[in-house]
Design a protein around this motif. Structure first.
Motif, PDB file in Angstrom:
ATOM      1  N   GLU A 140      -3.640  74.243  27.084  1.00  0.00           N
ATOM      2  CA  GLU A 140      -3.826  72.803  26.972  1.00  0.00           C
ATOM      3  C   GLU A 140      -3.507  72.167  28.327  1.00  0.00           C
ATOM      4  N   ALA A 141      -4.185  71.080  28.669  1.00  0.00           N
ATOM      5  CA  ALA A 141      -3.827  70.377  29.904  1.00  0.00           C
ATOM      6  C   ALA A 141      -3.771  68.879  29.660  1.00  0.00           C
ATOM      7  N   GLU A 142      -2.714  68.251  30.158  1.00  0.00           N
ATOM      8  CA  GLU A 142      -2.627  66.784  30.126  1.00  0.00           C
ATOM      9  C   GLU A 142      -2.298  66.304  31.530  1.00  0.00           C
ATOM     10  N   ILE A 143      -3.125  65.389  32.012  1.00  0.00           N
ATOM     11  CA  ILE A 143      -3.029  64.953  33.398  1.00  0.00           C
ATOM     12  C   ILE A 143      -2.626  63.479  33.450  1.00  0.00           C
ATOM     13  N   PHE A 144      -1.669  63.179  34.314  1.00  0.00           N
ATOM     14  CA  PHE A 144      -1.196  61.812  34.471  1.00  0.00           C
ATOM     15  C   PHE A 144      -1.701  61.270  35.806  1.00  0.00           C
ATOM     16  N   MET A 145      -2.352  60.109  35.721  1.00  0.00           N
ATOM     17  CA  MET A 145      -2.998  59.549  36.908  1.00  0.00           C
ATOM     18  C   MET A 145      -2.776  58.037  36.887  1.00  0.00           C
ATOM     19  N   GLY A 146      -2.348  57.489  38.017  1.00  0.00           N
ATOM     20  CA  GLY A 146      -2.156  56.041  38.100  1.00  0.00           C
ATOM     21  C   GLY A 146      -3.435  55.321  37.704  1.00  0.00           C
ATOM     22  N   PHE A 160       7.059  63.747  34.997  1.00  0.00           N
ATOM     23  CA  PHE A 160       8.445  64.190  34.769  1.00  0.00           C
ATOM     24  C   PHE A 160       8.949  63.689  33.413  1.00  0.00           C
ATOM     25  N   GLN A 161       8.615  62.439  33.084  1.00  0.00           N
ATOM     26  CA  GLN A 161       9.047  61.886  31.793  1.00  0.00           C
ATOM     27  C   GLN A 161       8.454  62.674  30.635  1.00  0.00           C
ATOM     28  N   ASP A 162       7.188  63.007  30.755  1.00  0.00           N
ATOM     29  CA  ASP A 162       6.553  63.785  29.700  1.00  0.00           C
ATOM     30  C   ASP A 162       7.251  65.138  29.540  1.00  0.00           C
ATOM     31  N   TRP A 163       7.608  65.718  30.681  1.00  0.00           N
ATOM     32  CA  TRP A 163       8.267  67.030  30.641  1.00  0.00           C
ATOM     33  C   TRP A 163       9.594  66.947  29.890  1.00  0.00           C
ATOM     34  N   THR A 164      10.342  65.833  30.097  1.00  0.00           N
ATOM     35  CA  THR A 164      11.631  65.707  29.395  1.00  0.00           C
ATOM     36  C   THR A 164      11.442  65.575  27.889  1.00  0.00           C
ATOM     37  N   LYS A 165      10.248  65.146  27.477  1.00  0.00           N
ATOM     38  CA  LYS A 165      10.004  65.004  26.036  1.00  0.00           C
ATOM     39  C   LYS A 165       9.591  66.321  25.407  1.00  0.00           C
ATOM     40  N   ARG A 166       8.993  67.177  26.203  1.00  0.00           N
ATOM     41  CA  ARG A 166       8.428  68.411  25.648  1.00  0.00           C
ATOM     42  C   ARG A 166       8.578  69.533  26.672  1.00  0.00           C
ATOM     43  N   ILE A 167       9.618  70.322  26.495  1.00  0.00           N
ATOM     44  CA  ILE A 167       9.946  71.338  27.482  1.00  0.00           C
ATOM     45  C   ILE A 167       9.508  72.734  27.040  1.00  0.00           C
ATOM     46  N   ASP A 168       9.722  73.023  25.770  1.00  0.00           N
ATOM     47  CA  ASP A 168       9.574  74.399  25.280  1.00  0.00           C
ATOM     48  C   ASP A 168       8.261  75.078  25.652  1.00  0.00           C
ATOM     49  N   ASP A 169       7.133  74.404  25.398  1.00  0.00           N
ATOM     50  CA  ASP A 169       5.841  75.063  25.615  1.00  0.00           C
ATOM     51  C   ASP A 169       5.138  74.565  26.878  1.00  0.00           C
ATOM     52  N   THR A 170       5.838  73.711  27.648  1.00  0.00           N
ATOM     53  CA  THR A 170       5.154  72.992  28.727  1.00  0.00           C
ATOM     54  C   THR A 170       5.627  73.397  30.120  1.00  0.00           C
ATOM     55  N   SER A 228      13.294  56.954  36.290  1.00  0.00           N
ATOM     56  CA  SER A 228      12.555  58.025  35.625  1.00  0.00           C
ATOM     57  C   SER A 228      13.166  58.505  34.311  1.00  0.00           C
ATOM     58  N   ALA A 229      14.447  58.197  34.041  1.00  0.00           N
ATOM     59  CA  ALA A 229      15.019  58.626  32.759  1.00  0.00           C
ATOM     60  C   ALA A 229      14.904  57.532  31.707  1.00  0.00           C
ATOM     61  N   ASP A 230      14.325  56.393  32.089  1.00  0.00           N
ATOM     62  CA  ASP A 230      14.300  55.255  31.177  1.00  0.00           C
ATOM     63  C   ASP A 230      12.931  54.980  30.577  1.00  0.00           C
ATOM     64  N   GLY A 231      12.982  54.504  29.339  1.00  0.00           N
ATOM     65  CA  GLY A 231      11.764  54.120  28.634  1.00  0.00           C
ATOM     66  C   GLY A 231      11.324  52.725  29.047  1.00  0.00           C
ATOM     67  N   SER A 242      21.329  62.425  23.006  1.00  0.00           N
ATOM     68  CA  SER A 242      21.092  62.782  21.600  1.00  0.00           C
ATOM     69  C   SER A 242      19.846  63.619  21.365  1.00  0.00           C
ATOM     70  N   SER A 243      18.839  63.434  22.227  1.00  0.00           N
ATOM     71  CA  SER A 243      17.546  64.048  21.937  1.00  0.00           C
ATOM     72  C   SER A 243      16.753  64.203  23.222  1.00  0.00           C
ATOM     73  N   LEU A 244      15.613  64.848  23.147  1.00  0.00           N
ATOM     74  CA  LEU A 244      14.742  65.010  24.310  1.00  0.00           C
ATOM     75  C   LEU A 244      14.141  63.668  24.703  1.00  0.00           C
ATOM     76  N   GLY A 245      13.651  63.586  25.934  1.00  0.00           N
ATOM     77  CA  GLY A 245      12.877  62.414  26.330  1.00  0.00           C
ATOM     78  C   GLY A 245      13.676  61.394  27.109  1.00  0.00           C
ATOM     79  N   ILE A 246      13.251  60.132  26.995  1.00  0.00           N
ATOM     80  CA  ILE A 246      13.779  59.063  27.828  1.00  0.00           C
ATOM     81  C   ILE A 246      14.495  58.042  26.957  1.00  0.00           C
ATOM     82  N   THR A 247      15.140  57.050  27.584  1.00  0.00           N
ATOM     83  CA  THR A 247      15.873  56.053  26.810  1.00  0.00           C
ATOM     84  C   THR A 247      14.904  55.205  25.990  1.00  0.00           C
TER      85      THR A 247
END
Lengths: 258, 395
Positions: free
Chosen positions: B128-134, B173-183, A53-56, A171-176
């Motif tokens: 805003e809503a973003e939904i992740f679905m297999g 979860f991956q999306d959350w790690t990219k954008r935390i502040d407003d999400t 889950s932490a990887d791109g 270094s930054s937000l997000g994944i590898t």
């Protein structure tokens, strides 16, 4: 653990990464030794996980391929035995908690000791959940690599106080995986950590170009993962020259900064 | 909880350091608002005046008579706004998100019900809503994808891994790690790192809170058994919560056996799983001896999950609840049965619980009573069931 400090401290070091068993067992062993010969000061050995889950996408695809080939945890250990015939470069495992938990924390750490693997990174085991594992890791003299992020804030002193081996600054937000734009914000965190400890500090996530390698001059090391995996993905049969040139170029960038 | 974040040895917060500050922020907000009177009043108003609560406890006379044993009561979560229990939790979490000043909701979804509920709350609150679905689920539940888009949400088809619920959780979860502040991650099931299992239980407990007093009012006593389907376990934990202290009430979770617990195509985590650490929690998972998470299968996209909420594993371990598998075939038979007997098209997830009621009711006495949590309505499943039965529908 001392081997890690010696390998990284004040060395403008370069930490490489490989997914164990990618693209296959033999090539993987060869490419890891190649990386050491090219000047990688430490190599992280990724143990593939079904849900990294932490990887791109780059590392995720490599993990998937390895698992499709039927690789087991024991195969990774066999790979380390092979590598150790040709290199003494410090090694740390990078994997997720579940494969280690299933193997058994103590059994796994004991195995690491016998294989001469100096430490381990488990990105999904934060400060709150580390106690049991760290206690055993200490008994076996294995480093538990702490991750610090730009968001860690007031968690930083506590994380640093639990650190061993080196500290991994994300270094930054997000994944590898590669990023077009990478800020040098992490330098500030590196400076804060250095005020608290002598443990070497490495910066990783998203570093894949010469210029990006120069960004983190305050760190003892940079970590490059996805870019190396990508080279192997593109040249599965003959990655040696590409890996060597890339590592030498990145080491050159590091040395050009200080 | 036995200690904060844990149910016995299960639970915890196994997430990357990158997410811990966000998780802690959610924990603080949940701790602050769960006992806050203004918050509770606002949530109750949304429940009663937007979500159509309380949901009725319906005496299924025809089914009870036909099965010839215990009296069957259906807790009609299918009659909630958006058609499932999911809205209870979503309104609660979205309200917390709003108080925290978040403007963007993200969520995973399996069958689409949680995604629809999240898209609904976002529309209502102007978020805003973003939904992740297999990707596989977007095909099985195409109608729900369109519903979410209609409600203004952006739907991402997840193409990694097995392309079902598990992978949707990873992607969120991956999306959350990219954008935390407003999400804010609105987690839909009773899984994940603390505080999510506890928060989902807190908001879903309205099901058993209502049912408990409805039973006392209608029948003068509590049910002998409460049945609910479990994937991650949100409707089940909500249906169990207020009955946990009533030791005379048997609690039964029904999991998806897919093609059978003796086959590879199953999602029966309790029957076949082992201890593990995944998706932020220590719990029970379907996995290899090496700790690789198994691909799972069920006809139900909502139960197609390789893990289960940590409190369920704890309830099983202390023998407070039991968990039984129901196959695709049995669930489809129950889906058809309840439609023809009671005139109710139940979700294929809930039909798993109905199927188990059909098994045990005839063996029980007529003076005994069963509650089946009818967690959702089955309109979304009609096309898939037709396909399963080999019926060709032209739309």
């Amino acid at each position: 653990m001392n081997e890690i400090t010696q390998a990284l401290k004040n060395k403008n070091a370069f930490i490489g990464f490989a997914v164990a068993g990618y693209p296959n067992f033999e090539k993987s062993a060869k490419y890891i030794v190649d990386m050491a010969n090219a000047g990688a000061d430490l190599i992280e050995i990724g143990i593939a996980f079904s849900d990294p889950s932490a990887d791109g996408p780059t590392i995720m695809n490599a993990d998937q391929k390895v698992l499709e080939n039927g690789s087991k945890t024991e195969d990774v250990f066999r790979l380390i035995t092979e590598i150790r015939k040709d290199t003494n470069v410090p090694l740390v495992f990078l994997t997720y908690t579940n494969p280690v938990f299933k193997y058994g924390y103590e059994k796994f750490l004991s195995k690491m000791k016998s294989l001469d693997v100096q430490g381990i990174i488990m990105p999904d085991m934060p400060l709150e959940e580390q106690e049991a594992f760290i206690n055993i890791a200490q008994q076996y003299g294995r480093a538990f690599i702490q991750l610090v992020t730009l968001q860690s804030g007031n968690r930083l002193p506590k994380i640093v106080s639990h650190a061993s081996g080196f500290i991994y600054v994300v270094s930054s937000l997000g994944i590898t995986g590669s990023r077009h734009k990478l800020s040098n914000e992490a330098n500030e965190i590196v400076t804060r950590i250095k005020e608290l400890t002598d443990i070497p500090v490495a910066v990783g996530f998203g570093i894949n170009t010469y210029d990006q390698a120069k960004l983190f001059s305050s760190a003892d090391a940079i970590i490059v993962g996805s870019a190396l995996v990508k080279i192997i993905e593109e040249h599965p049969d003959d990655a040696t020259t590409y890996l060597t040139e890339f590592i030498q170029k990145m080491k050159g960038a590091r040395n050009a900064t200080n | 909880m036995t200690k904060k974040g844990y149910y016995g040895e299960y639970g915890g917060q196994f997430v990357p350091e990158l997410l811990m500050p966000a998780i802690n922020e959610v924990t603080e907000a949940f701790d602050k608002y769960k006992d806050d009177l203004t918050f509770k009043r606002e949530l109750k108003d949304l429940f009663d005046n937007y979500a159509n609560r309380p949901s009725m406890l319906y005496y299924a006379k025809n089914m009870s008579k036909d099965l010839g044993g215990a009296q069957i009561y259906l807790k009609r979560e299918d009659l909630n706004h958006t058609g499932a229990h999911k809205i209870n939790n979503v309104l609660g979490q979205a309200l917390i998100a709003k108080r925290m000043g978040k403007t963007r909701l993200i969520a995973e979804t399996g069958a689409g019900q949680h995604g629809v509920a999240t898209a609904t709350a976002a529309a209502l609150f102007g978020m805003e809503a973003e939904i992740f679905m297999g990707k596989e689920d977007t095909e099985r539940q195409a109608l729900n994808v369109y519903r979410m888009e209609l409600l203004g949400a952006k739907v991402h088809a997840v193409t990694t891994g097995t392309q079902v619920l598990k992978d949707a959780v990873n992607a969120t979860f991956q999306d959350w790690t990219k954008r935390i502040d407003d999400t804010f991650y609105v987690l839909g099931s009773a899984v994940g790192p603390y505080p999510f299992p506890e928060m989902v239980k807190y908001f879903q407990s309205i099901i058993s809170e209502e049912a408990r007093s409805q039973f006392l009012e209608m029948t003068g006593r509590l049910p002998d058994a409460v049945l609910a389907a479990v994937g991650g376990g949100s409707n089940a934990i909500g249906a169990f919560a207020k009955f946990i202290d009533d030791s005379e009430v048997e609690l039964i979770g029904i999991e998806a056996a897919g093609k059978g617990v003796n086959t590879q195509q199953t999602a029966a985590t309790m029957a076949l799983g082992t201890k593990g650490i995944f998706h932020g929690m220590k719990s029970q998972f379907l996995q290899s001896t090496d700790g690789q998470i198994d691909p799972v299968y069920s006809i139900s996209a909502g139960l197609d999950y390789p893990g289960i909420g940590p409190e369920h594993v704890y309830l099983k371990e202390i023998n407070r609840a039991k968990y039984v598998p129901i196959t695709d075939d049995e669930a489809v038979a129950a889906f058809e049965y309840i439609a023809k007997t009671e005139g109710i098209v139940a979700a294929i997830e809930s039909s798993h619980a109905v199927a188990y009621a059909m098994k045990i009711a005839p063996k029980m006495r007529k003076d005994q009573q069963i509650m089946v949590n009818l967690s959702g309505r089955g309109d979304k499943d009609v096309a898939a069931i037709a396909r399963y039965k080999g019926v060709n529908i032209h739309e």
